[in-house]
Design an enzyme around this catalytic site. Sequence first.
Site, PDB file in Angstrom:
ATOM      1  N   HIS A 111      -6.530  51.999  42.730  1.00 17.72           N
ATOM      2  CA  HIS A 111      -7.179  53.159  42.242  1.00 17.72           C
ATOM      3  C   HIS A 111      -7.690  52.736  40.594  1.00 17.72           C
ATOM      4  CE1 HIS A 111      -7.290  57.287  40.462  1.00 17.72           C
ATOM      5  NE2 HIS A 111      -6.630  56.805  39.295  1.00 17.72           N
ATOM      6  N   ASP A 152      -0.629  69.250  41.705  1.00 21.19           N
ATOM      7  CA  ASP A 152      -1.286  68.507  40.730  1.00 21.19           C
ATOM      8  C   ASP A 152      -2.513  69.294  40.010  1.00 21.19           C
ATOM      9  OD1 ASP A 152      -1.934  66.048  39.006  1.00 21.19           O
ATOM     10  OD2 ASP A 152      -3.670  66.100  40.240  1.00 21.19           O
ATOM     11  N   ARG A 195      -3.111  71.858  31.939  1.00 18.12           N
ATOM     12  CA  ARG A 195      -3.237  70.537  30.882  1.00 18.12           C
ATOM     13  C   ARG A 195      -4.467  70.595  30.236  1.00 18.12           C
ATOM     14  NH1 ARG A 195      -2.355  65.587  34.283  1.00 18.12           N
ATOM     15  NH2 ARG A 195      -2.776  64.453  32.050  1.00 18.12           N
ATOM     16  N   SER A 254       0.283  62.333  37.353  1.00 17.99           N
ATOM     17  CA  SER A 254      -0.601  62.943  38.423  1.00 17.99           C
ATOM     18  C   SER A 254      -1.053  61.742  39.198  1.00 17.99           C
ATOM     19  CB  SER A 254      -1.662  63.490  37.215  1.00 17.99           C
ATOM     20  OG  SER A 254      -2.898  63.816  37.931  1.00 17.99           O
ATOM     21  N   LYS A 311      -0.211  61.404  43.853  1.00 18.13           N
ATOM     22  CA  LYS A 311      -1.357  61.239  45.014  1.00 18.13           C
ATOM     23  C   LYS A 311      -1.077  59.930  45.583  1.00 18.13           C
ATOM     24  CE  LYS A 311      -4.841  62.451  42.052  1.00 18.13           C
ATOM     25  NZ  LYS A 311      -4.094  63.139  40.826  1.00 18.13           N
TER      26      LYS A 311
END
Length: 434
Positions: free
Chosen positions: A82, A161, A168, A183, A187
């Site tokens: 990621h 999320d 947020r 967050s 995932k």
Amino acid sequence: MRVVDIIQSKRDGFELSTQEIEFLLNEYMQEKVPEYQIASFLMATYFQGMTDRELVDFTMTMRNSGDIIEFPKINKFLVDKHSTGGVGDKVTVVLAPILASLGMATAKLSGKGLGHTGGTIDKFESIEGFNFSNTKEELSEIAMKTGIGLMGSSDKIVPLDKKIYALRDVTATVPSIPLIASSIMSKKLAIQNDVIILDVKVGDGAFMKTLDIARELAKRMVAIGKGTNRQVKVVLSNMDEPLGHNIGNALEIIEGIEALKGNISSDLKEVVYTIVSLALKAKGDIKEISEGKKIIDDIIKTGKPLEYFANFIKESGGNPEIINDYSLLPTAKNVLEVKSISSGLVSKIKTEEIGKAAMVIGAGRETKESIIDHAIGIKILKKVGDRVEKDEVIAKIYYNDDSKVNVSKEMILESYVIGNEISSVVTPILDIVE
């Protein structure tokens, strides 16, 4: 158990119990808690933070709010990489085929770009006919066939999320390190994998502007991994100049293909090679990251990564001949050369401004609803440390609509700081946190 008591405990710096965290989030998911109370909790968290145990509980409750994707039929070492987003970040395009050719597999969610950063989905969607996996069954099938599995984000995975991030965004709590960590990791934990490798971008063109903040985020995500028995490794990579040379979707696919042919810029090479080496180390094939370079060089020379890439494109509905014929990709009608207005050394590139210069001509999104043009973008010809002469071409703008091209040109010129010395050397890898 009362929500107001949980908010008060967090406000006053007390550690919340697992039961309190689960109650708060599950009640909110069922719309039994008003948004103003969750907003208050988020602000309390922004100031008080979370302990590692709280963070694990918070992240796992988020993860458990939706589907969990598993791959019982895939008998390969699964790597989930990621990136936190950057300018010219085509790492996945290069990385996934190399991992596949080394006997591993990628199975991950990918996102679309927003603002000055690009998204993996947008890059691959520049290939005509290409279709991302829409279900976990499709993702599993293509990962088994090709060793590469990419799926667009799904509302069924960690839906909590999405609800919390929307709050947020409007309550000034986006920069909270524990909330960012939860967050991202919620995932990652929702998908089966053997190792999670996170590429946290740091610098002018990244969301994390300083190394200290990025390192803190990395440590919290590694802590979540340890608390959930997952291997998590974090690369802190430099975004004080665009990664590689091409910015824009089809242009980045071309640069990715060239990289798989062995024609790769030194900065992109170091980031990709480091992540692949971390995967090899996690799998147990090597003991030190330094051992990975020769293995990767050798596999690229065989041409196998390029074959895996072509096969992935074919199985996804695209034309695999793009690896030999770039005219099959969207091509801009016009090219504008950007020439330096002075001579000297490139001492700095304002990377975020370069990303915005690509965005204003339509290569990126100003809002989620923006329509992007996959053909257009910017090619950076001069990078930090390079010598530049007055009137020498430092960049090229590939465009279709000339209404904003001069704005883009001025932004690029403003982005280049040319002087008599280099302010700092741009080192691609700043740190590794395991």
